[in-house]
Design an enzyme around this catalytic site. Structure first.
Site, mmCIF file in Angstrom:
data_model
loop_
_atom_site.group_PDB
_atom_site.id
_atom_site.type_symbol
_atom_site.label_atom_id
_atom_site.label_comp_id
_atom_site.label_asym_id
_atom_site.label_seq_id
_atom_site.Cartn_x
_atom_site.Cartn_y
_atom_site.Cartn_z
ATOM 1 N N LYS A 18 -62.318 -11.296 -21.632
ATOM 2 C CA LYS A 18 -62.053 -11.222 -23.140
ATOM 3 C C LYS A 18 -62.599 -9.666 -23.364
ATOM 4 O O LYS A 18 -63.486 -9.116 -22.307
ATOM 5 C CB LYS A 18 -62.768 -12.037 -23.760
ATOM 6 N N ASP B 12 -55.493 -10.351 -29.673
ATOM 7 C CA ASP B 12 -56.176 -11.303 -30.394
ATOM 8 C C ASP B 12 -56.412 -10.791 -31.743
ATOM 9 O O ASP B 12 -55.616 -9.765 -32.250
ATOM 10 C CB ASP B 12 -57.631 -11.263 -29.806
#
Ligand code: NDP
Length: 450
Positions: free
Chosen positions: A130, A170
């Site tokens: 991430k 995201d």
């Protein structure tokens, strides 16, 4: 979270918190997983004995970098960039980039940790990662967003690659940002490869990728409801958020005959008692994706109520789909949902429910789908995008949607396999955590002390 079932978890957490201070979201995510898998660890002591838990909570690599960019008045602005390469046991690092002022190391570590288990559940060969930045795209001009993305990629490019680490979107990173990031990567590397997913359809993207997380979440909810002989048809549905995940969750709910009552953004929520139908949803998509406006403009246009600085969980609905951000539903809100007749909560966002809210759902034995299972459709279709890019082919919308449905069904089965309790109640959280853990942990054992 209920008291830990054995001393191992308590001691482990004390050490983790001491070693990783000021990262409450990361602590929360690890505690949830450890609590879920603690009985399984007791039955299978070789995982602890071989240090798997110590290894799995430690990122393989963290990259933190300066992102300087010029704003429209010629001033140099500095943001912080991150990439957490958490675990590559079962495949290259894979996970989104978040651009939001709240981004910090602890939040990205929680997201990367969750991603490892989520990616494992998809059955695809994807490790977990991430990244992102504390940059806020809101209120920035198109040129400022582009200059930021180019500067961000000017450092990130040396750490990623189609066989190494493949970021996606995201919060705050949609098709526009992926385009700017991809353009810069291609320019620096002089190669056209599938290094990012969520790309535009003309340049290596997959059909259904924008829809995948929201659609997949609704497919997961439908699978859970099916176990009770029920379905989304005719149900009133509360949705939070109005970004990528929320929009396509709403679209699928409407298609399946449910009635979407609420959507929100960080300023508040709208309640449309007549239901947000397909036409009104188009207005929201246009408002959010093109004009980058606020959800209250919907209330003004359709003359309905806007609830400023509030979340939609006190409203009456049988299904709740939190699709905005972490810890956006607390214990009181969970209790209120149950009082109002909610039978199913399926998480589009990552970790949107606080631990004590989850306890309420599980104590009341309602259908509760945790994010790492329920929102895994996005990364699954990202996996399909990678395959199509490698093979230089394009699958049809129908093919990708059918594969997405199949994967969500499979994840549901895995959760049921590992999460069914003696009385027959399925604890999807335990099921997802154990199911996601086993594959990664066994692979790490196969690969030795790495
Ligand atoms: P977007 O940026 O497209 O949308 C985010 C939405 O949530 C916006 O409506 C935003 O409102 C709202 N929001 C963000 N932060 C807050 C906050 N602190 N309080 C209230 N509302 C907030 O992001 P996505 O839809 O892509 O992501 C939403 C969630 O889904 C995140 O948890 C993400 O990690 C998760 N997720 C996303 C996937 C994907 O494929 N995109 C895959 C799997 C999970 P505002 O515009 O006012 O900020």
């Amino acid at each position: 979270m209920k008291s830990s079932p054995n001393n191992y978890v308590e001691h482990f957490m004390a050490r983790l918190i001491e070693k990783n201070p000021a990262q409450p979201e990361f602590h929360q995510a690890v505690l949830e997983v450890l609590t879920s898998i603690s009985d399984y660890l007791e039955e299978n002591p070789h995982y602890i004995n071989s240090g798997i838990i110590d290894r799995i909570i430690e990122p393989e690599r963290i990259i933190i970098f300066r992102v300087p960019w010029l704003n429209d008045v010629g001033k140099i602005v500095i943001n912080r960039g991150f990439r957490i390469e958490m675990n590559s046991a079962i495949g290259p690092y894979k996970g989104g980039l978040r651009f939001h002022p709240s981004v910090n190391l602890g939040i990205l570590k929680f997201l990367a940790f969750e991603q490892v288990f989520k990616n494992s559940l998809t059955t695809l060969p994807l490790g977990g990662g991430k990244g992102g930045s504390d940059f806020d795209p809101k209120g920035k001009s198109e040129n400022e967003v582009m200059r930021f993305c180019q500067s961000f990629m000017t450092e990130l490019y040396r750490h990623i690659g189609q066989n190494t680490d493949i970021p996606a979107g995201d919060i705050g990173v949609g098709g526009r940002e992926i385009g700017f990031l991809f353009g810069q990567y291609k320019r620096i590397k002089n190669e056209f490869t599938g290094v990012l997913t969520g790309k535009g359809i003309n340049w290596g993207g997959s059909l259904i990728r924008p829809e995948a997380t929201g659609y997949g979440n609704v497919y997961f909810a439908e699978e859970m409801l099916k176990t009770k002989g029920d379905s989304i048809k005719g149900k009133e549905v509360l949705i939070s958020g109005s970004g990528n995940v929320a929009q396509f969750a709403a679209e699928k709910v409407i298609e399946l005959g449910g009635k979407v009552l609420t959507m929100s953004d960080s300023d508040g929520y709208i309640l449309d008692k007549e239901g947000i139908d397909a036409k009104k949803l188009k207005f929201i998509m246009n408002l959010k994706n093109k004009h980058r406006g606020r959800i209250k403009e919907y209330a003004e246009k359709f003359k309905i109520l806007f609830h400023p600085k509030a979340r939609p969980w006190a409203e009456k609905g049988q299904i709740a789909l939190p699709c905005a951000t972490q810890n956006e539903m607390n214990k009181d809100e969970a209790e209120q949902l149950i009082k109002n007749g909610c039978i199913c909560v399926s998480e589009g966002a990552n970790m949107p429910c606080t631990p004590d809210a989850i306890d309420i759902f599980i104590d009341n034995q309602i259908l509760y789908g945790p994010g790492k299972a329920a929102n895994a459709g996005g990364v699954a279709v990202s996996g399909f995008e990678m395959s199509q890019d490698s093979m230089r082919i394009t699958w049809t919308r129908k093919e990708v949607d059918a594969q997405l449905k199949k994967i969500m069904k499979h994840i549901h089965q895995t959760c049921a396999k590992y999460g069914t309790k003696p009385g027959g109640f399925v604890n999807y959280m335990d099921g997802a955590n154990i199911g996601g853990f086993v594959k990664v942990a066994d692979t790490m054992l196969d690969q030795g002390a790495v």
